[in-house]
Design a protein around this motif. Structure first.
Motif, PDB file in Angstrom:
ATOM      1  N   ILE A  27       0.837  -1.209   0.000  1.00  0.00           N
ATOM      2  CA  ILE A  27       0.000   0.000   0.000  1.00  0.00           C
ATOM      3  C   ILE A  27       0.870   1.256   0.000  1.00  0.00           C
ATOM      4  O   ILE A  27       1.812   1.369   0.798  1.00  0.00           O
ATOM      5  CB  ILE A  27      -0.908   0.009   1.263  1.00  0.00           C
ATOM      6  N   TYR A  28       0.535   2.164  -0.893  1.00  0.00           N
ATOM      7  CA  TYR A  28       1.220   3.466  -0.940  1.00  0.00           C
ATOM      8  C   TYR A  28       0.352   4.470  -0.197  1.00  0.00           C
ATOM      9  O   TYR A  28      -0.780   4.743  -0.601  1.00  0.00           O
ATOM     10  CB  TYR A  28       1.407   3.851  -2.419  1.00  0.00           C
ATOM     11  N   LEU A  29       0.879   4.988   0.904  1.00  0.00           N
ATOM     12  CA  LEU A  29       0.136   5.959   1.717  1.00  0.00           C
ATOM     13  C   LEU A  29       0.624   7.359   1.365  1.00  0.00           C
ATOM     14  O   LEU A  29       1.802   7.657   1.534  1.00  0.00           O
ATOM     15  CB  LEU A  29       0.377   5.662   3.203  1.00  0.00           C
ATOM     16  N   LYS A  30      -0.295   8.188   0.855  1.00  0.00           N
ATOM     17  CA  LYS A  30       0.145   9.529   0.487  1.00  0.00           C
ATOM     18  C   LYS A  30      -0.770  10.594   1.097  1.00  0.00           C
ATOM     19  O   LYS A  30      -1.847  10.287   1.627  1.00  0.00           O
ATOM     20  CB  LYS A  30       0.229   9.671  -1.033  1.00  0.00           C
ATOM     21  N   GLY A  31      -0.327  11.815   1.013  1.00  0.00           N
ATOM     22  CA  GLY A  31      -1.082  12.932   1.581  1.00  0.00           C
ATOM     23  C   GLY A  31      -0.127  14.078   1.834  1.00  0.00           C
ATOM     24  O   GLY A  31       1.078  13.872   1.977  1.00  0.00           O
ATOM     25  N   THR A  43       6.635   9.361  -6.094  1.00  0.00           N
ATOM     26  CA  THR A  43       6.597   7.954  -6.490  1.00  0.00           C
ATOM     27  C   THR A  43       8.003   7.568  -6.949  1.00  0.00           C
ATOM     28  O   THR A  43       8.759   8.403  -7.447  1.00  0.00           O
ATOM     29  CB  THR A  43       5.600   7.713  -7.645  1.00  0.00           C
ATOM     30  N   ASN A  44       8.356   6.312  -6.714  1.00  0.00           N
ATOM     31  CA  ASN A  44       9.671   5.808  -7.130  1.00  0.00           C
ATOM     32  C   ASN A  44       9.578   4.286  -7.221  1.00  0.00           C
ATOM     33  O   ASN A  44       8.482   3.720  -7.112  1.00  0.00           O
ATOM     34  CB  ASN A  44      10.756   6.249  -6.131  1.00  0.00           C
ATOM     35  N   LEU A  99       5.973  -0.763  -6.248  1.00  0.00           N
ATOM     36  CA  LEU A  99       5.621  -2.133  -5.834  1.00  0.00           C
ATOM     37  C   LEU A  99       4.180  -2.211  -5.338  1.00  0.00           C
ATOM     38  O   LEU A  99       3.614  -3.292  -5.216  1.00  0.00           O
ATOM     39  CB  LEU A  99       6.529  -2.592  -4.679  1.00  0.00           C
ATOM     40  N   CYS A 100       3.616  -1.027  -5.035  1.00  0.00           N
ATOM     41  CA  CYS A 100       2.308  -1.000  -4.361  1.00  0.00           C
ATOM     42  C   CYS A 100       1.151  -1.256  -5.324  1.00  0.00           C
ATOM     43  O   CYS A 100       1.162  -0.802  -6.464  1.00  0.00           O
ATOM     44  CB  CYS A 100       2.120   0.334  -3.662  1.00  0.00           C
ATOM     45  N   LYS A 101       0.157  -1.962  -4.789  1.00  0.00           N
ATOM     46  CA  LYS A 101      -1.020  -2.305  -5.601  1.00  0.00           C
ATOM     47  C   LYS A 101      -2.235  -1.483  -5.194  1.00  0.00           C
ATOM     48  O   LYS A 101      -3.246  -1.472  -5.867  1.00  0.00           O
ATOM     49  CB  LYS A 101      -1.376  -3.790  -5.415  1.00  0.00           C
ATOM     50  N   SER A 109      -7.860   3.346  -2.992  1.00  0.00           N
ATOM     51  CA  SER A 109      -8.120   3.034  -4.400  1.00  0.00           C
ATOM     52  C   SER A 109      -7.040   2.090  -4.916  1.00  0.00           C
ATOM     53  O   SER A 109      -5.933   2.048  -4.360  1.00  0.00           O
ATOM     54  CB  SER A 109      -8.132   4.318  -5.234  1.00  0.00           C
ATOM     55  N   PRO A 110      -7.359   1.342  -5.993  1.00  0.00           N
ATOM     56  CA  PRO A 110      -6.301   0.520  -6.581  1.00  0.00           C
ATOM     57  C   PRO A 110      -5.261   1.443  -7.194  1.00  0.00           C
ATOM     58  O   PRO A 110      -5.592   2.554  -7.612  1.00  0.00           O
ATOM     59  CB  PRO A 110      -7.007  -0.298  -7.653  1.00  0.00           C
ATOM     60  N   LEU A 111      -4.025   1.013  -7.225  1.00  0.00           N
ATOM     61  CA  LEU A 111      -2.978   1.863  -7.785  1.00  0.00           C
ATOM     62  C   LEU A 111      -2.671   1.369  -9.190  1.00  0.00           C
ATOM     63  O   LEU A 111      -2.226   0.241  -9.385  1.00  0.00           O
ATOM     64  CB  LEU A 111      -1.742   1.778  -6.890  1.00  0.00           C
ATOM     65  N   LEU A 112      -2.971   2.227 -10.153  1.00  0.00           N
ATOM     66  CA  LEU A 112      -2.759   1.827 -11.537  1.00  0.00           C
ATOM     67  C   LEU A 112      -1.360   2.254 -11.951  1.00  0.00           C
ATOM     68  O   LEU A 112      -0.908   3.350 -11.619  1.00  0.00           O
ATOM     69  CB  LEU A 112      -3.801   2.487 -12.440  1.00  0.00           C
ATOM     70  N   HIS A 113      -0.671   1.400 -12.654  1.00  0.00           N
ATOM     71  CA  HIS A 113       0.692   1.719 -13.093  1.00  0.00           C
ATOM     72  C   HIS A 113       0.720   1.917 -14.598  1.00  0.00           C
ATOM     73  O   HIS A 113       0.064   1.189 -15.338  1.00  0.00           O
ATOM     74  CB  HIS A 113       1.658   0.593 -12.736  1.00  0.00           C
ATOM     75  N   VAL A 114       1.493   2.889 -15.009  1.00  0.00           N
ATOM     76  CA  VAL A 114       1.710   3.043 -16.439  1.00  0.00           C
ATOM     77  C   VAL A 114       2.804   2.056 -16.821  1.00  0.00           C
ATOM     78  O   VAL A 114       3.889   2.062 -16.244  1.00  0.00           O
ATOM     79  CB  VAL A 114       2.182   4.479 -16.767  1.00  0.00           C
TER      80      VAL A 114
END
Ligand code: ATP
Length: 239
Positions: free
Chosen positions: A33-37, A196-197, A202-204, A217-222
């Motif tokens: 999980i990517y926690l942002k804010g 992001t890096n 790695l986060c989903k 939310s799901p994390l969409l990757h390009v």
């Protein structure tokens, strides 16, 4: 070991200021999980609550495999949930001593523990500094020692607070190797970062704290063209 922790009606208030109210959240099994804010929204506070280091104003965190023994005798912290501080605390001693401390209660021969520690230090590229005092390390090197110390415990849930803030590209890649290893073992990760890096890649899932609540939310990757071609090659030729 892989576990799930859940929390309900989690809120934190400092005096009159409500930092956040989160009706429900869960981590695991095997989450990334990517926690942002924005600055000051409460990311660190949330991670400390989840690890049991800080008591929320309301709500509770359930950690199902927490034993009665640990509930009765551990005053702070949650078994198997490790919080990796953004400016890690290392005690007065060598790099080796700081890492081996994490496995001091493991019933293994000293030479096996040494092998584990050297392996962890090799993964973060610091094995040649094993016998140096931590006071001579740079900020990024201290962060890498702290990651080695967290990794060696093989926690079920690792909460990483801005782990890449003071790291160069190569060091981030080394953390990625350790993080991937933990994910393969079934652990869960929560990673906070303002950018992001490779680690956040790695986060989903994404947790975004904004307007005093948290949105999941799901994390969409390009996916790059090269990566897509590689994936398609593996899918076609894999067995
Ligand atoms: N013990 C405390 N007493 C009073 N206020 C506190 C306490 N701990 C944290 N705060 C406040 O809560 C807010 C959130 O802090 P926190 O460190 O959790 O934010 P953050 O989202 O991790 O920020 P950053 O991105 O800057 O690291 C801050 O305004 C901070 O000053």
């Amino acid at each position: 070991m892989t576990i799930k922790i859940t929390a309900t009606q989690l809120s934190m208030r400092f005096k009159d200021r409500v930092l956040f109210h989160i009706p429900e959240l869960s981590i695991g099994p095997n989450d990334a999980i990517y926690l942002k804010g924005d600055n000051g929204v409460g990311k660190t506070t949330l991670l400390k609550i989840l690890s049991g280091l800080v008591k929320p104003t309301t709500g509770k965190v359930d950690c199902p495999n927490r034993s009665l023994f640990s509930t009765m005798f551990r005053k702070t912290g949650r078994k198997d949930v490790i919080y990796l501080h953004q400016s890690p605390y290392l005690f007065d001693g060598s790099v080796y001593q700081n890492v081996v401390y994490a496995i001091r209660f493991q019933k293994e021969a000293t030479k096996d523990k040494r092998a584990q520690v050297i392996n962890a230090l090799r993964m973060v590229g610091l094995e040649t500094l094993a016998d140096e005092h931590v006071s001579v390390l740079s900020g990024g090197e201290k962060q890498r020692v702290a990651m080695a110390r967290a990794w060696i415990i093989k926690p079920s849930i690792l909460l990483m607070d801005e782990p890449s803030a003071s790291l160069d590209q190569e060091s981030i890649e080394r953390l990625v190797v350790m993080a991937k290893d933990l994910l393969q073992r079934g652990s869960s990760l929560v990673i906070t970062s303002h950018q992001t890096n490779a680690l956040t890649d790695l986060c989903k899932k994404q947790w975004w704290i904004k307007e005093t609540t948290m949105v999941e939310s799901p994390l969409l990757h390009v996916i790059s063209k090269e990566q897509a071609q590689e994936n398609s090659y593996v899918a076609t030729n894999g067995n």
